[in-house]
Motif scaffolding. Structure first.
Motif, mmCIF file in Angstrom:
data_model
loop_
_atom_site.group_PDB
_atom_site.id
_atom_site.type_symbol
_atom_site.label_atom_id
_atom_site.label_comp_id
_atom_site.label_asym_id
_atom_site.label_seq_id
_atom_site.Cartn_x
_atom_site.Cartn_y
_atom_site.Cartn_z
ATOM 1 N N LEU A 182 0.830 -1.200 0.000
ATOM 2 C CA LEU A 182 0.000 0.000 0.000
ATOM 3 C C LEU A 182 0.863 1.247 0.000
ATOM 4 C CD1 LEU A 182 -2.950 -0.752 2.459
ATOM 5 C CD2 LEU A 182 -3.080 -0.338 0.002
ATOM 6 N N ALA A 183 1.923 1.238 0.818
ATOM 7 C CA ALA A 183 2.797 2.405 0.904
ATOM 8 C C ALA A 183 3.523 2.660 -0.409
ATOM 9 C CB ALA A 183 3.801 2.227 2.048
ATOM 10 N N VAL A 184 4.150 1.609 -0.969
ATOM 11 C CA VAL A 184 4.908 1.781 -2.207
ATOM 12 C C VAL A 184 3.979 2.112 -3.375
ATOM 13 C CG1 VAL A 184 6.430 0.628 -3.862
ATOM 14 C CG2 VAL A 184 6.795 0.304 -1.411
ATOM 15 N N ALA A 185 2.810 1.469 -3.417
ATOM 16 C CA ALA A 185 1.849 1.761 -4.477
ATOM 17 C C ALA A 185 1.370 3.205 -4.397
ATOM 18 C CB ALA A 185 0.663 0.806 -4.388
ATOM 19 N N GLN A 186 1.128 3.671 -3.190
ATOM 20 C CA GLN A 186 0.665 5.043 -3.022
ATOM 21 C C GLN A 186 1.766 6.042 -3.392
ATOM 22 O OE1 GLN A 186 -2.704 5.842 -1.846
ATOM 23 N NE2 GLN A 186 -1.970 7.645 -2.929
ATOM 24 N N ILE A 187 2.999 5.712 -3.074
ATOM 25 C CA ILE A 187 4.120 6.582 -3.444
ATOM 26 C C ILE A 187 4.272 6.623 -4.958
ATOM 27 C CG2 ILE A 187 6.628 6.849 -3.325
ATOM 28 C CD1 ILE A 187 6.471 5.630 -0.486
ATOM 29 N N LEU A 189 1.664 8.780 -6.247
ATOM 30 C CA LEU A 189 2.008 10.177 -6.000
ATOM 31 C C LEU A 189 2.953 10.694 -7.078
ATOM 32 C CD1 LEU A 189 1.847 12.638 -4.108
ATOM 33 C CD2 LEU A 189 3.752 11.658 -2.799
ATOM 34 N N GLY A 190 3.889 9.835 -7.512
ATOM 35 C CA GLY A 190 4.785 10.216 -8.608
ATOM 36 C C GLY A 190 4.013 10.505 -9.884
ATOM 37 N N VAL A 191 2.985 9.683 -10.175
ATOM 38 C CA VAL A 191 2.133 9.911 -11.356
ATOM 39 C C VAL A 191 1.415 11.247 -11.251
ATOM 40 C CG1 VAL A 191 0.096 9.084 -12.606
ATOM 41 C CG2 VAL A 191 1.820 7.456 -11.814
ATOM 42 N N ILE A 192 0.883 11.543 -10.065
ATOM 43 C CA ILE A 192 0.143 12.788 -9.858
ATOM 44 C C ILE A 192 1.053 14.002 -10.005
ATOM 45 C CG2 ILE A 192 -1.083 14.150 -8.103
ATOM 46 C CD1 ILE A 192 -2.210 11.453 -7.081
ATOM 47 N N VAL A 193 2.267 13.906 -9.464
ATOM 48 C CA VAL A 193 3.221 15.013 -9.587
ATOM 49 C C VAL A 193 3.574 15.255 -11.053
ATOM 50 C CG1 VAL A 193 5.582 15.743 -9.084
ATOM 51 C CG2 VAL A 193 4.183 14.737 -7.266
ATOM 52 N N ALA A 194 3.830 14.169 -11.794
ATOM 53 C CA ALA A 194 4.155 14.305 -13.217
ATOM 54 C C ALA A 194 2.986 14.920 -13.985
ATOM 55 C CB ALA A 194 4.513 12.943 -13.798
ATOM 56 N N ALA A 203 8.643 9.036 -13.490
ATOM 57 C CA ALA A 203 8.289 9.656 -12.217
ATOM 58 C C ALA A 203 7.717 8.632 -11.249
ATOM 59 C CB ALA A 203 7.281 10.781 -12.459
ATOM 60 N N ALA A 204 6.831 7.751 -11.747
ATOM 61 C CA ALA A 204 6.236 6.723 -10.894
ATOM 62 C C ALA A 204 7.292 5.754 -10.378
ATOM 63 C CB ALA A 204 5.157 5.971 -11.666
ATOM 64 N N LEU A 205 8.152 5.282 -11.278
ATOM 65 C CA LEU A 205 9.192 4.340 -10.875
ATOM 66 C C LEU A 205 10.196 4.995 -9.938
ATOM 67 C CD1 LEU A 205 10.464 1.563 -11.104
ATOM 68 C CD2 LEU A 205 11.665 2.329 -13.162
ATOM 69 N N GLY A 206 10.589 6.240 -10.260
ATOM 70 C CA GLY A 206 11.536 6.949 -9.399
ATOM 71 C C GLY A 206 10.986 7.138 -7.996
ATOM 72 N N ALA A 207 9.698 7.509 -7.905
ATOM 73 C CA ALA A 207 9.074 7.696 -6.596
ATOM 74 C C ALA A 207 9.011 6.377 -5.833
ATOM 75 C CB ALA A 207 7.669 8.278 -6.772
ATOM 76 N N ALA A 208 8.622 5.299 -6.541
ATOM 77 C CA ALA A 208 8.513 3.997 -5.884
ATOM 78 C C ALA A 208 9.880 3.492 -5.408
ATOM 79 C CB ALA A 208 7.878 2.983 -6.838
ATOM 80 N N LEU A 209 10.902 3.644 -6.240
ATOM 81 C CA LEU A 209 12.250 3.210 -5.847
ATOM 82 C C LEU A 209 12.759 4.031 -4.670
ATOM 83 C CD1 LEU A 209 13.914 2.645 -9.341
ATOM 84 C CD2 LEU A 209 13.210 0.898 -7.702
ATOM 85 N N PHE A 241 10.342 -5.286 -5.560
ATOM 86 C CA PHE A 241 8.970 -5.016 -5.133
ATOM 87 C C PHE A 241 8.489 -3.680 -5.694
ATOM 88 C CE2 PHE A 241 5.643 -3.679 -2.261
ATOM 89 C CZ PHE A 241 4.946 -4.845 -2.010
ATOM 90 N N ALA A 242 9.330 -2.666 -5.621
ATOM 91 C CA ALA A 242 8.961 -1.339 -6.121
ATOM 92 C C ALA A 242 8.687 -1.370 -7.613
ATOM 93 C CB ALA A 242 10.064 -0.333 -5.805
ATOM 94 N N CYS A 243 9.528 -2.088 -8.371
ATOM 95 C CA CYS A 243 9.329 -2.186 -9.826
ATOM 96 C C CYS A 243 8.012 -2.877 -10.152
ATOM 97 C CB CYS A 243 10.491 -2.950 -10.461
ATOM 98 S SG CYS A 243 12.068 -2.069 -10.426
ATOM 99 N N ALA A 244 7.713 -3.961 -9.446
ATOM 100 C CA ALA A 244 6.477 -4.703 -9.708
ATOM 101 C C ALA A 244 5.251 -3.865 -9.370
ATOM 102 C CB ALA A 244 6.464 -5.999 -8.898
ATOM 103 N N VAL A 245 5.274 -3.228 -8.223
ATOM 104 C CA VAL A 245 4.109 -2.453 -7.773
ATOM 105 C C VAL A 245 3.886 -1.230 -8.654
ATOM 106 C CG1 VAL A 245 3.252 -1.004 -5.891
ATOM 107 C CG2 VAL A 245 4.148 -3.281 -5.402
ATOM 108 N N THR A 246 4.968 -0.603 -9.118
ATOM 109 C CA THR A 246 4.825 0.566 -9.991
ATOM 110 C C THR A 246 4.021 0.223 -11.240
ATOM 111 O OG1 THR A 246 6.911 1.507 -9.231
ATOM 112 C CG2 THR A 246 6.048 2.324 -11.315
#
Length: 252
Positions: free
Chosen positions: A41-46, A49-54, A69-75, A167-172
């Protein structure tokens, strides 16, 4: 009877669900083993958030900049949680919870002045699985294949930081396919429900995830209800049935 237009919508949605299930079953088992249930939930939400910022910066919704942006935020979020896990392991679950709530409310604040903010937030949480793009699914499949090869090839040698990064790559990728709620459900429910299965646990977990997506999409087709929430509820009901059938023994 399915017409060609309906079939053209449903098969990419089902493929998207099966792809998410493929990676999230083994990762979910590891999440339960590590006792960090809410990390997705945390990584997905982050990532969201990267998508929203972009989007706020004016980039195209499906463009490369948004994906970066999404991948960078998740990583970044994954590396942060890896650091807190090493530094304060006893309170890691609480740290993950705080990270999720801060990212979620930051997204709400960024969307507050957007006339389509409520709709965008709903899409992020519930997802738009019926509008999965077949061309994009091919790229996601390649990413998931690489993740699975590394995961099953290296096993425990992937290490803690390797786990967080994979995990971050998969969830992104998953959160943009099916939304935050389905990411969490696919990660946790099959892994939790099959905890008492002595033999063939992976097969049982994969079957549960696949059946949840297939039945949810089918019910959505005949009921005209949104598929995301239906899949969440149906997969959970199936998970409860499996859990009660193969209930793990809890030491007294």
């Amino acid at each position: 009877m399915l017409d060609s237009a309906t079939f053209g919508i449903l098969w990419p949605a089902l493929v998207a669900g099966l792809l998410v299930t493929a990676t999230h079953v083994p990762l979910g088992m590891q999440v339960l083993k590590r006792g960090i249930v809410f990390i997705d939930l945390a990584v997905a939400q982050i990532a969201g958030l990267g998508v929203i910022v972009a989007d706020r910066l004016g980039f195209e919704p499906q463009g490369a900049a948004v994906q970066v942006a999404a991948l960078g935020a998740a990583l970044g979020g994954a590396l942060l949680l890896n650091w807190t896990d090493k530094r304060w392991p006893a309170v890691q679950e609480a740290v993950i919870g705080v990270t999720f709530i801060v990212a979620a409310n930051a997204a709400i604040l960024l969307l507050a002045t957007n006339p389509h903010g409520a709709e965008n937030l709903k899409d992020l949480l519930v997802g738009q699985i019926l509008w999965a793009d077949p061309a994009r699914l091919a790229l996601v499949a390649l990413l998931y294949a690489a993740i699975l090869v590394l995961w099953f090839g290296l096993g425990e040698r992937v290490g803690r930081i390797g786990f967080y990064l994979l995990f971050a790559c998969a969830v992104t990728a998953s959160v943009q396919l099916v939304g935050v709620y389905l990411v969490f459900t696919t990660l946790i429910v099959p892994a939790l429900a099959t905890g008492g299965v002595a033999r063939g646990r992976f097969a049982a977990a994969y079957a549960l995830g696949a059946l949840g997506y297939a039945v949810g999409l089918a019910v959505s087709l005949v009921s005209d209800l949104p598929p995301g929430p239906l899949i969440v509820c149906i997969m959970t009901l199936l998970g409860i049935a499996v859990f009660l059938t193969f209930r793990p023994r809890i030491p007294s």
